[in-house]
Design a protein around this motif. Structure first.
Motif, PDB file in Angstrom:
ATOM      1  N   HIS A 163      19.655  -5.611  -0.578  1.00 39.93           N
ATOM      2  CA  HIS A 163      19.963  -6.524   0.527  1.00 39.93           C
ATOM      3  C   HIS A 163      20.414  -7.864  -0.030  1.00 39.93           C
ATOM      4  O   HIS A 163      20.024  -8.239  -1.134  1.00 39.93           O
ATOM      5  N   ARG A 164      21.148  -8.576   0.789  1.00 41.76           N
ATOM      6  CA  ARG A 164      21.351  -9.985   0.473  1.00 41.76           C
ATOM      7  C   ARG A 164      20.067 -10.695   0.876  1.00 41.76           C
ATOM      8  O   ARG A 164      19.516 -10.410   1.938  1.00 41.76           O
ATOM      9  N   ALA A 183      15.473  -3.617  -2.712  1.00 42.49           N
ATOM     10  CA  ALA A 183      14.453  -3.040  -1.833  1.00 42.49           C
ATOM     11  C   ALA A 183      14.101  -1.614  -2.242  1.00 42.49           C
ATOM     12  O   ALA A 183      12.959  -1.177  -2.088  1.00 42.49           O
ATOM     13  N   VAL A 197      18.185  -8.622  -3.006  1.00 46.79           N
ATOM     14  CA  VAL A 197      16.834  -8.082  -2.946  1.00 46.79           C
ATOM     15  C   VAL A 197      16.927  -6.591  -3.259  1.00 46.79           C
ATOM     16  O   VAL A 197      17.628  -5.863  -2.558  1.00 46.79           O
ATOM     17  N   HIS A 203      -0.856   1.417   5.044  1.00 47.00           N
ATOM     18  CA  HIS A 203      -1.654   0.601   4.132  1.00 47.00           C
ATOM     19  C   HIS A 203      -3.012   1.229   3.908  1.00 47.00           C
ATOM     20  O   HIS A 203      -3.694   0.922   2.933  1.00 47.00           O
ATOM     21  N   ALA A 238      11.180  -9.268  -5.567  1.00 51.07           N
ATOM     22  CA  ALA A 238      12.123  -8.146  -5.527  1.00 51.07           C
ATOM     23  C   ALA A 238      13.549  -8.645  -5.763  1.00 51.07           C
ATOM     24  O   ALA A 238      14.489  -7.869  -5.841  1.00 51.07           O
ATOM     25  N   GLU A 251       1.900  -1.703  -2.287  1.00 53.36           N
ATOM     26  CA  GLU A 251       1.647  -2.997  -1.663  1.00 53.36           C
ATOM     27  C   GLU A 251       2.817  -3.446  -0.781  1.00 53.36           C
ATOM     28  O   GLU A 251       3.926  -2.920  -0.881  1.00 53.36           O
ATOM     29  N   SER A 252       2.527  -4.456   0.032  1.00 53.92           N
ATOM     30  CA  SER A 252       3.519  -4.987   0.948  1.00 53.92           C
ATOM     31  C   SER A 252       4.794  -5.391   0.201  1.00 53.92           C
ATOM     32  O   SER A 252       4.731  -6.004  -0.869  1.00 53.92           O
ATOM     33  N   GLY A 253       5.929  -4.998   0.745  1.00 50.55           N
ATOM     34  CA  GLY A 253       7.206  -5.388   0.152  1.00 50.55           C
ATOM     35  C   GLY A 253       7.733  -4.440  -0.908  1.00 50.55           C
ATOM     36  O   GLY A 253       8.807  -4.667  -1.471  1.00 50.55           O
ATOM     37  N   CYS A 254       7.006  -3.332  -1.171  1.00 56.15           N
ATOM     38  CA  CYS A 254       7.438  -2.441  -2.262  1.00 56.15           C
ATOM     39  C   CYS A 254       8.555  -1.504  -1.836  1.00 56.15           C
ATOM     40  O   CYS A 254       9.087  -0.761  -2.660  1.00 56.15           O
ATOM     41  N   GLY A 255       8.909  -1.489  -0.545  1.00 55.28           N
ATOM     42  CA  GLY A 255      10.053  -0.679  -0.128  1.00 55.28           C
ATOM     43  C   GLY A 255       9.702   0.528   0.717  1.00 55.28           C
ATOM     44  O   GLY A 255      10.551   1.385   0.957  1.00 55.28           O
ATOM     45  N   LYS A 256       8.471   0.597   1.228  1.00 54.51           N
ATOM     46  CA  LYS A 256       8.046   1.769   2.009  1.00 54.51           C
ATOM     47  C   LYS A 256       8.879   1.924   3.286  1.00 54.51           C
ATOM     48  O   LYS A 256       9.353   3.016   3.603  1.00 54.51           O
ATOM     49  N   SER A 257       9.031   0.823   4.025  1.00 52.19           N
ATOM     50  CA  SER A 257       9.808   0.917   5.274  1.00 52.19           C
ATOM     51  C   SER A 257      11.272   1.186   4.980  1.00 52.19           C
ATOM     52  O   SER A 257      11.944   1.900   5.735  1.00 52.19           O
ATOM     53  N   THR A 258      11.761   0.628   3.889  1.00 48.74           N
ATOM     54  CA  THR A 258      13.154   0.890   3.510  1.00 48.74           C
ATOM     55  C   THR A 258      13.333   2.379   3.244  1.00 48.74           C
ATOM     56  O   THR A 258      14.285   2.997   3.733  1.00 48.74           O
ATOM     57  N   GLU A 296       3.580   3.178   9.325  1.00 47.65           N
ATOM     58  CA  GLU A 296       2.416   2.419   9.799  1.00 47.65           C
ATOM     59  C   GLU A 296       2.134   2.711  11.274  1.00 47.65           C
ATOM     60  O   GLU A 296       2.087   1.797  12.092  1.00 47.65           O
ATOM     61  N   ARG A 304      17.220 -12.912   2.359  1.00 42.89           N
ATOM     62  CA  ARG A 304      17.147 -13.672   3.607  1.00 42.89           C
ATOM     63  C   ARG A 304      17.205 -15.148   3.286  1.00 42.89           C
ATOM     64  O   ARG A 304      16.518 -15.626   2.397  1.00 42.89           O
TER      65      ARG A 304
HETATM   66  N1  LIG Z   1      17.192  -6.788   6.064  1.00 40.89           N
HETATM   67  C1  LIG Z   1      16.665  -7.281   4.951  1.00 40.89           C
HETATM   68  N2  LIG Z   1      17.234  -8.342   4.340  1.00 40.89           N
HETATM   69  C2  LIG Z   1      16.721  -8.855   3.207  1.00 40.89           C
HETATM   70  N3  LIG Z   1      15.618  -8.357   2.588  1.00 40.89           N
HETATM   71  C3  LIG Z   1      15.010  -7.326   3.151  1.00 40.89           C
HETATM   72  C4  LIG Z   1      15.481  -6.708   4.364  1.00 40.89           C
HETATM   73  N4  LIG Z   1      14.654  -5.674   4.681  1.00 40.89           N
HETATM   74  C5  LIG Z   1      13.727  -5.640   3.716  1.00 40.89           C
HETATM   75  N5  LIG Z   1      13.914  -6.621   2.799  1.00 40.89           N
HETATM   76  C6  LIG Z   1      13.130  -6.837   1.580  1.00 40.89           C
HETATM   77  O1  LIG Z   1      13.107  -5.624   0.875  1.00 40.89           O
HETATM   78  C7  LIG Z   1      11.856  -5.427   0.247  1.00 40.89           C
HETATM   79  C8  LIG Z   1      11.263  -4.119   0.739  1.00 40.89           C
HETATM   80  O2  LIG Z   1      10.944  -4.262   2.126  1.00 40.89           O
HETATM   81  P1  LIG Z   1      10.176  -3.156   2.959  1.00 40.89           P
HETATM   82  O3  LIG Z   1      10.111  -3.637   4.354  1.00 40.89           O
HETATM   83  O4  LIG Z   1      10.814  -1.856   2.710  1.00 40.89           O
HETATM   84  O5  LIG Z   1       8.731  -3.175   2.290  1.00 40.89           O
HETATM   85  P2  LIG Z   1       7.373  -2.482   2.786  1.00 40.89           P
HETATM   86  O6  LIG Z   1       6.808  -1.768   1.615  1.00 40.89           O
HETATM   87  O7  LIG Z   1       7.631  -1.695   4.014  1.00 40.89           O
HETATM   88  O8  LIG Z   1       6.442  -3.731   3.127  1.00 40.89           O
HETATM   89  P3  LIG Z   1       5.250  -3.822   4.218  1.00 40.89           P
HETATM   90  O9  LIG Z   1       4.100  -3.054   3.608  1.00 40.89           O
HETATM   91  O10 LIG Z   1       4.968  -5.275   4.295  1.00 40.89           O
HETATM   92  O11 LIG Z   1       5.736  -3.222   5.502  1.00 40.89           O
HETATM   93  C9  LIG Z   1      11.026  -6.645   0.564  1.00 40.89           C
HETATM   94  O12 LIG Z   1      11.162  -7.547  -0.513  1.00 40.89           O
HETATM   95  C10 LIG Z   1      11.674  -7.197   1.818  1.00 40.89           C
HETATM   96  O13 LIG Z   1      11.476  -8.580   1.914  1.00 40.89           O
END
Ligand SMILES: Nc1ncnc2c1ncn2[C@@H]1O[C@H](COP(=O)(O)OP(=O)(O)OP(=O)(O)O)[C@@H](O)[C@H]1O
Ligand code: SF4
Ligand SMILES: [Mg+2]
Length: 332
Positions: free
Chosen positions: A13-14, A28, A26, A212, A276, A47-54, A179, A16
């Motif tokens: 990602h670019r 992701a 970023v 989580h 990231a 952990e939070s931000g590791c890319g699970k939702s991505t 989640e 934010r």
């Molecule tokens: N649209 C976006 N633009 C910029 N950065 C993004 C975007 N979406 C996600 N990120 C970044 O990509 C990384 C992975 O995000 P992601 O949401 O996949 O993490 P996650 O493991 O689901 O976190 P959480 O447990 O907090 O839900 C993070 O650093 C997040 O800030």
């Protein structure tokens, strides 16, 4: 046949807000390879931000990878026309998002929310769609009297049942749940998890479960994927993950919340997760790993197959399979 397969998938990602000139990137998701087989449950932890939702969004075709391929029943999703992709994804995968209050259209009554995917994908005649809506409500344990209710008139648990029913409307083979209980009261979480387990059994669904709550993930999954800073670093059969994981990060995660049967020595995870935007060279976990050496800074380890089937990890200095946590060497 695999339900869905990721091969060398990257999502960049670019940042934010952007850095100077908005050029910060970023990372992701980096080089993700994953196959979800029909009927299998794969849990995703990290952990939070590791890319699970991505990862979840890539699996259901909501997020387009920057590089790599996503195949659905053997067909490359992003090589299809948009219409073909929508119908393929719609028919084969469903997604349940974290927060049911934002995931549902607040202006539509429950029966319209459930009919919407059937309308969009032109499934059946009008009476057949109405019948399917009734079937879906009973499938997820929603009283028929709620058909005219708006999301705002439902409890959190009821809303999540609607979200699950909607995800299942087109009878997909794979359900991705990101989640699915974290926005709910503790008292209804178990009900929703039980519903998901029950549906999985009854419908023979494959499931990807992000949470989580790693003990829930362990209990509900066949296989656990550990993610760290955008990378999949280990895949472990769920039954072995607490005691036999080879990657230091997986062991540390699972040692922090002891299972009910017997306590294990916690391995502290100290220090911040690196950004990231600028992941460390080599193995991304090296800034927090008590086993890191110079080699870890040079090269990200490839996957190594462990002795147990379906278990592989990426680490230059893996833990011994049966090494108890209190015998793990530490720096401190
Ligand atoms: N649209 C976006 N633009 C910029 N950065 C993004 C975007 N979406 C996600 N990120 C970044 O990509 C990384 C992975 O995000 P992601 O949401 O996949 O993490 P996650 O493991 O689901 O976190 P959480 O447990 O907090 O839900 C993070 O650093 C997040 O800030
Ligand atoms: S590769 Fe090195 S830094 Fe990474 S987890 Fe293994 S020992 Fe730790
Ligand atoms: Mg997330």
């Amino acid at each position: 046949m695999s339900a869905v397969q990721l091969s060398g998938v990257h999502v960049v990602h670019r940042a934010r807000g952007g850095g100077l000139f908005g050029r910060d990137r970023v990372y992701a998701l980096t080089g993700a390879d994953l196959t979800v087989a029909a009927g299998e449950t794969v849990g995703v932890v990290g952990e939070s931000g590791c890319g699970k939702s991505t990862l979840a969004k890539v699996l259901v075709g909501v997020e387009r990878p920057t590089a790599g391929t996503v195949s659905c029943h053997g067909r490359d999703l992003w090589a299809m026309s948009p219409a073909d992709r929508r119908s393929t994804v719609g028919a084969s995968t469903g997604m349940v998002f974290q927060d049911p209050s934002t995931a549902l259209n607040r202006r539509l009554p429950v029966h319209r929310i459930l009919r919407d995917p059937l309308d969009v994908h032109s499934r059946g005649t009008k009476p057949e769609r109405e019948e399917r809506v009734r079937e879906l409500m009973s499938l997820v344990g929603l009283d028929r009297a709620l058909a005219e209710a708006l999301p705002g008139q439902l409890s959190g648990g009821q809303r999540q049942r609607v979200a699950i029913a909607r995800a299942l409307a087109l009878d997909p083979g794979l359900l991705v749940a990101d989640e699915p209980t974290s926005a709910l009261d503790v008292s209804v979480r178990a009900q929703i998890l039980n519903l998901l387990s029950d549906l999985r059994e009854r419908l023979g669904l494959a499931m990807v479960l992000v949470s989580h709550d790693i003990q829930t993930v362990r209990r509900m999954s066949d296989r656990v994927i550990t993610m760290y800073l955008g990378r999949i670093v280990e895949e472990t059969p769920a039954a072995d993950v607490t005691d036999h994981a080879r990657h230091p990060y997986t062991r540390a995660l699972f040692s922090a919340t002891p299972g009910l049967l017997r306590p294990i020595d916690p391995i502290p995870l100290t220090g911040p997760v690196p950004s990231a935007t600028r992941p460390p060279s080599g193995c991304p976990f090296r800034t927090r790993c008590w086993r890191a050496d110079d080699a870890c800074a040079v090269r990200m380890p490839d996957f190594t197959a462990a002795s147990r089937p379906a278990h592989r990890y990426r680490c230059h200095h893996p833990l011994e399979e049966d090494q108890p946590n209190h015998r793990l060497p530490r720096e401190t």
